[in-house]
Write a protein that holds these residues in place. Structure first.
Motif, PDB file in Angstrom:
ATOM      1  N   LEU A 545       0.860  -1.189   0.000  1.00  0.00           N
ATOM      2  CA  LEU A 545       0.000   0.000   0.000  1.00  0.00           C
ATOM      3  C   LEU A 545       0.895   1.237   0.000  1.00  0.00           C
ATOM      4  CD1 LEU A 545      -2.830   1.294   0.280  1.00  0.00           C
ATOM      5  CD2 LEU A 545      -2.583   1.064   2.761  1.00  0.00           C
ATOM      6  N   TRP A 546       0.683   2.131  -0.980  1.00  0.00           N
ATOM      7  CA  TRP A 546       1.485   3.331  -1.108  1.00  0.00           C
ATOM      8  C   TRP A 546       0.637   4.571  -0.806  1.00  0.00           C
ATOM      9  CZ3 TRP A 546       1.783  -0.672  -4.622  1.00  0.00           C
ATOM     10  CH2 TRP A 546       3.030  -1.238  -4.840  1.00  0.00           C
ATOM     11  N   LEU A 547       1.227   5.520  -0.111  1.00  0.00           N
ATOM     12  CA  LEU A 547       0.627   6.853   0.059  1.00  0.00           C
ATOM     13  C   LEU A 547       1.669   7.873  -0.404  1.00  0.00           C
ATOM     14  CD1 LEU A 547      -1.443   8.915   1.045  1.00  0.00           C
ATOM     15  CD2 LEU A 547      -0.466   8.704   3.340  1.00  0.00           C
ATOM     16  N   ASN A 548       1.385   8.570  -1.508  1.00  0.00           N
ATOM     17  CA  ASN A 548       2.292   9.567  -2.073  1.00  0.00           C
ATOM     18  C   ASN A 548       1.632  10.934  -2.011  1.00  0.00           C
ATOM     19  OD1 ASN A 548       3.988   7.396  -2.829  1.00  0.00           O
ATOM     20  ND2 ASN A 548       2.851   7.135  -4.738  1.00  0.00           N
ATOM     21  N   ILE A 549       2.285  11.904  -1.411  1.00  0.00           N
ATOM     22  CA  ILE A 549       1.776  13.274  -1.319  1.00  0.00           C
ATOM     23  C   ILE A 549       2.819  14.198  -1.923  1.00  0.00           C
ATOM     24  CG2 ILE A 549       0.956  15.102   0.190  1.00  0.00           C
ATOM     25  CD1 ILE A 549       0.092  13.005   2.180  1.00  0.00           C
ATOM     26  N   LYS A 550       2.407  14.943  -2.954  1.00  0.00           N
ATOM     27  CA  LYS A 550       3.326  15.823  -3.661  1.00  0.00           C
ATOM     28  C   LYS A 550       2.734  17.228  -3.722  1.00  0.00           C
ATOM     29  CE  LYS A 550       4.474  11.976  -6.776  1.00  0.00           C
ATOM     30  NZ  LYS A 550       4.526  11.525  -8.178  1.00  0.00           N
ATOM     31  N   GLU A 551       3.589  18.225  -3.742  1.00  0.00           N
ATOM     32  CA  GLU A 551       3.183  19.600  -4.009  1.00  0.00           C
ATOM     33  C   GLU A 551       3.336  19.879  -5.495  1.00  0.00           C
ATOM     34  OE1 GLU A 551       5.324  21.798  -0.824  1.00  0.00           O
ATOM     35  OE2 GLU A 551       3.686  23.205  -1.077  1.00  0.00           O
ATOM     36  N   LYS A 552       2.265  20.332  -6.115  1.00  0.00           N
ATOM     37  CA  LYS A 552       2.284  20.632  -7.543  1.00  0.00           C
ATOM     38  C   LYS A 552       1.606  21.976  -7.745  1.00  0.00           C
ATOM     39  CE  LYS A 552       1.038  18.734 -12.059  1.00  0.00           C
ATOM     40  NZ  LYS A 552       0.334  17.638 -12.777  1.00  0.00           N
ATOM     41  N   ASP A 553       2.426  22.998  -7.976  1.00  0.00           N
ATOM     42  CA  ASP A 553       1.925  24.375  -8.111  1.00  0.00           C
ATOM     43  C   ASP A 553       1.142  24.753  -6.858  1.00  0.00           C
ATOM     44  OD1 ASP A 553       1.319  23.675 -11.596  1.00  0.00           O
ATOM     45  OD2 ASP A 553       3.108  24.497 -10.640  1.00  0.00           O
ATOM     46  N   GLN A 554      -0.169  25.068  -7.017  1.00  0.00           N
ATOM     47  CA  GLN A 554      -0.980  25.489  -5.873  1.00  0.00           C
ATOM     48  C   GLN A 554      -1.771  24.339  -5.259  1.00  0.00           C
ATOM     49  OE1 GLN A 554      -0.796  28.654  -4.660  1.00  0.00           O
ATOM     50  NE2 GLN A 554       0.824  28.864  -6.217  1.00  0.00           N
ATOM     51  N   PHE A 555      -1.462  23.113  -5.681  1.00  0.00           N
ATOM     52  CA  PHE A 555      -2.257  21.972  -5.244  1.00  0.00           C
ATOM     53  C   PHE A 555      -1.390  20.951  -4.496  1.00  0.00           C
ATOM     54  CE2 PHE A 555      -4.728  23.793  -8.626  1.00  0.00           C
ATOM     55  CZ  PHE A 555      -6.051  23.579  -8.267  1.00  0.00           C
ATOM     56  N   LEU A 556      -2.099  20.169  -3.674  1.00  0.00           N
ATOM     57  CA  LEU A 556      -1.535  18.942  -3.119  1.00  0.00           C
ATOM     58  C   LEU A 556      -2.111  17.778  -3.910  1.00  0.00           C
ATOM     59  CD1 LEU A 556      -1.643  19.181   0.785  1.00  0.00           C
ATOM     60  CD2 LEU A 556       0.360  19.224  -0.688  1.00  0.00           C
ATOM     61  N   ARG A 557      -1.242  16.914  -4.424  1.00  0.00           N
ATOM     62  CA  ARG A 557      -1.680  15.713  -5.147  1.00  0.00           C
ATOM     63  C   ARG A 557      -1.468  14.517  -4.226  1.00  0.00           C
ATOM     64  NH1 ARG A 557      -2.218  14.018 -10.596  1.00  0.00           N
ATOM     65  NH2 ARG A 557      -1.737  11.794 -10.898  1.00  0.00           N
ATOM     66  N   ILE A 558      -2.570  13.866  -3.853  1.00  0.00           N
ATOM     67  CA  ILE A 558      -2.549  12.746  -2.912  1.00  0.00           C
ATOM     68  C   ILE A 558      -2.899  11.479  -3.679  1.00  0.00           C
ATOM     69  CG2 ILE A 558      -3.514  11.782  -0.784  1.00  0.00           C
ATOM     70  CD1 ILE A 558      -4.302  14.702  -0.043  1.00  0.00           C
ATOM     71  N   GLU A 559      -1.989  10.492  -3.641  1.00  0.00           N
ATOM     72  CA  GLU A 559      -2.212   9.219  -4.330  1.00  0.00           C
ATOM     73  C   GLU A 559      -2.257   8.096  -3.305  1.00  0.00           C
ATOM     74  OE1 GLU A 559       0.241  10.279  -8.462  1.00  0.00           O
ATOM     75  OE2 GLU A 559       1.065   8.867  -6.989  1.00  0.00           O
ATOM     76  N   ILE A 560      -3.361   7.317  -3.342  1.00  0.00           N
ATOM     77  CA  ILE A 560      -3.480   6.099  -2.532  1.00  0.00           C
ATOM     78  C   ILE A 560      -3.505   4.931  -3.506  1.00  0.00           C
ATOM     79  CG2 ILE A 560      -4.858   4.767  -0.907  1.00  0.00           C
ATOM     80  CD1 ILE A 560      -5.507   8.442  -1.059  1.00  0.00           C
ATOM     81  N   ILE A 561      -2.448   4.075  -3.483  1.00  0.00           N
ATOM     82  CA  ILE A 561      -2.292   2.994  -4.464  1.00  0.00           C
ATOM     83  C   ILE A 561      -2.142   1.672  -3.713  1.00  0.00           C
ATOM     84  CG2 ILE A 561      -0.886   2.093  -6.361  1.00  0.00           C
ATOM     85  CD1 ILE A 561       0.132   4.974  -6.780  1.00  0.00           C
ATOM     86  N   ASP A 562      -2.883   0.654  -4.166  1.00  0.00           N
ATOM     87  CA  ASP A 562      -2.681  -0.701  -3.635  1.00  0.00           C
ATOM     88  C   ASP A 562      -2.556  -1.676  -4.794  1.00  0.00           C
ATOM     89  OD1 ASP A 562      -5.320  -2.433  -4.025  1.00  0.00           O
ATOM     90  OD2 ASP A 562      -6.000  -0.414  -3.498  1.00  0.00           O
ATOM     91  N   ASN A 563      -1.848  -2.773  -4.564  1.00  0.00           N
ATOM     92  CA  ASN A 563      -1.719  -3.819  -5.580  1.00  0.00           C
ATOM     93  C   ASN A 563      -2.590  -5.019  -5.230  1.00  0.00           C
ATOM     94  OD1 ASN A 563      -0.301  -4.797  -3.437  1.00  0.00           O
ATOM     95  ND2 ASN A 563       1.513  -5.419  -4.589  1.00  0.00           N
TER      96      ASN A 563
END
Length: 631
Positions: A545-563
């Motif tokens: 299970l992955w949780l990736n949080i990135k800053e992209k310009d004025q946004f937060l991009r939150i990814e929840i990924i499972d295999n």
């Protein structure tokens, strides 16, 4: 007990010559048939008949005026006797009455300390390092060996053969160096591996691969069978303990020749079995009470200092003891026969002791089992009572916090009323009934199985998670760091509940301070829970299970990924009740995101993670407008 005997001065018959006075200063000696050839007065080479004990001069340096420097080490290859001077190799023909064959000047401006023959090659230790003579006038310097161990200009060391492919060097600074003549690789035996000192001035090998060395602490032996070190001293039969700068030779089968002050001592190890274990040490008492046949011992939590007594007979003065507690590695025991363990915490323990005897043989004691009992406040029933009290208090506090908010809803606008209602619903839904039920069931499972430590651990995390949720329940925005604290605590509980069925990986790629980035609380947790329950739990093998949080310009991009098994298989496996439970938390979160998007841009997207495999997994991507609060 080993047998020993000595060739002392009075026991050797001399043949019309003045007997050399300094036996202990022999440069080297080699065995040739039934004789020992010795070079120890730097001007002559002697021969001692091992059967008769007669000693005579074999080669006199004065007979060869072209040889300028003194003799040193001697070696034999086939029928050729090699002798070294400070910078030359001298060859004599044994089959032709030791006539001179030639003198070779080595092609290096250096001093030859020592010499040894191995596989038709001559190995020279010099001021420049190790030099190999392949044939007449063909020499090569081993740069890698010298640079690795920094042996250049460190003084003389004595090489000896070990088997067909190895040379060993006793040193005064590095312990014993084992050099493989085929691979030109090295191995070092020093204090890090168990020698009492790195100063071992001479080392030899016997026909079983055991290594014997001279030190100030006596005769060292490295047992090739056990990989351990033993020591022989005056109490075991040696003439002298300090063997620094003495001479050493192995005579098969099982005899060690030592040149010492007063003569040549020969030690007989032929009747000693080196490739077996010694007599096992026995733990016979704890805190003064004999163990007898009792298998397990228990002590109160206040008895955290235990003394163990064990036998050390048959291990002698040269023994070394270690202990192992709960398979956490071996530690030295400073006092032979006694072990003190201080500051023991509550729990179960397994103790074992091992010892090394004077031959380097290793033996183990039987295991001793003992327990340090838990104090009353760590009993399972006390922790269960605390769980119920804390849960009741949490529900009461939750009620008190939300009661004023319910009254204020009547005077708020419809938009504000809907916002508060949805926020309260999602906060109740995130810790939905099936999660709470499963968590309490997990705690009950550990308690029933008397695993109070695990129950307490799970309860602590459960209570901390409830407290964090309550603390943030009235907040519209919280720092991203606080949200991550709740997520990590939640994941820890799920890892315990599902017994490590999945691996969790988080990645934060931010250029802003995590404390200054604010988001609505409990946005991420429902998607993590949905991935665990419906994607990962149904998978037969360990998932990720992955949780990736990135800053992209004025946004937060939150990814929840499972295999996990993916959306289609998950829907097929769910019961009607499971579908309803899922939709409650997910639909409320979707409504919250929709409301947030009316004030700040946001979006959510759910898709298969990888369409090319049987279990495609699921990826949830949330983009939300980030809000920065500076202190």
């Amino acid at each position: 007990m080993l047998k020993s005997y000595s060739f002392i001065i009075a026991a050797v018959r001399l043949a019309e010559m003045e007997y050399p006075k300094d036996w202990n200063r022999a440069s080297s000696f080699v065995q040739y048939k039934d004789s020992l050839l010795l070079s120890f007065d730097l001007f002559h080479i002697y021969e001692i008949d091992l059967k008769s004990g007669i000693c005579k001069v074999l080669i006199e340096k004065n007979d060869y005026p072209n040889i300028v420097n003194k003799f040193g080490f001697i070696e034999i290859i086939q029928d050729t006797l090699f002798a070294k001077t400070s910078d030359e190799i001298i060859r004599f023909d044994i089959s032709d009455n030791y006539n001179l064959l030639g003198v070779e000047k080595i092609p290096y401006q250096t001093y030859i300390y020592a010499m040894i023959a191995q596989s038709d090659k001559i190995y020279l230790w010099t001021q420049e390092g190790l030099i190999i003579r392949s044939s007449e006038n063909e020499y090569r310097l081993i740069d890698t060996f010298n640079s690795k161990y920094l042996l250049k200009n460190k003084g003389p060391i004595i090489p000896e053969r070990r088997g067909e492919d190895e040379i060993i060097f006793g040193t005064s600074f590095q312990g014993v160096i084992i050099f493989n003549t085929k691979t030109e690789q090295t191995k070092v035996l020093n204090k890090d591996l168990g020698t009492r000192s790195n100063k071992i001035t001479r080392a030899i090998s016997d026909d079983q691969g055991n290594i014997w060395g001279l030190s100030a602490a006596g005769l060292m032996v490295y047992n090739n069978y056990s990989g351990r070190f033993g020591y022989f001293q005056n109490s075991e039969g040696l003439i002298d303990d300090d063997l620094i700068h003495k001479r050493l030779l192995y005579l098969p089968p099982g005899k060690i020749v030592l040149s010492q002050n007063g003569g040549i001592q020969i030690l007989d190890f032929s009747e000693i079995t080196m490739d077996s274990e010694g007599i096992s040490p026995i733990i016979y008492a704890i805190n003064g009470e004999n163990i007898n046949n009792k298998k397990e011992w228990s002590y109160s939590h206040s008895e955290d200092h235990l003394n163990f007594w064990f036998s050390n007979f048959d291990f002698g003065n040269s023994s070394r003891y270690e202990y192992n507690l709960n398979d956490k590695g071996w530690q030295d025991i400073s006092t032979p026969g006694e072990l003190s363990l201080v500051g023991l915490s509550s729990g179960s323990y397994i103790l074992r002791i091992r010892g090394t005897d004077m031959y380097g043989r290793l033996a183990y004691s039987e295991k001793v089992y003992f327990n340090i009992l838990f104090p009353w406040w760590q009993k399972w029933w006390v922790q269960l009572l605390a769980l119920f009290l804390f849960t009741a208090m949490a529900i009461w506090i939750f009620y008190l916090i939300n009661k004023p908010k319910q009254k204020l809803k009547k005077v708020e606008t419809e938009y504000q009323d809907l916002t508060k209602e949805l926020e309260n619903q999602v906060l109740r839904a995130q810790m939905n009934p099936h999660f709470l039920f499963n968590s309490l069931n997990s705690i009950r499972y550990y308690i029933v199985n008397k695993d109070s430590k695990m129950a307490a651990n799970y309860l602590t995390k459960f209570s901390r998670l409830i407290r964090l949720i309550l603390e943030h329940s009235a907040e519209k925005l919280i720092p991203l760091s606080s949200e991550m604290d709740m997520i990590r605590l939640y994941i820890q509980m799920e890892l315990i509940r599902f017994e490590g069925k999945f691996e969790f990986v988080e990645s934060l790629d931010l250029y802003s301070d995590i404390e200054s980035v604010f988001i609505p609380p409990m946005i991420i947790q429902p998607f993590l829970e949905n991935a665990i329950i419906h994607g990962i739990n149904a998978k037969q093998t360990k998932a990720k299970l992955w949780l990736n949080i990135k800053e992209k310009d004025q946004f937060l991009r939150i990814e929840i990924i499972d295999n996990g098994i993916g959306r289609k298989k998950s829907v097929a496996l769910k019961s009607k009740n499971q579908v309803n439970n899922k939709s409650l938390g997910m639909s409320i979160t979707a409504k919250r995101l929709k409301m947030i998007s009316e004030q700040f841009p946001s979006a959510i997207h759910i898709s298969d993670w990888n369409n090319d495999i049987e279990n495609p997994g699921t990826q949830v991507t949330i983009e939300i407008y980030k809000q920065i609060h500076t202190v």
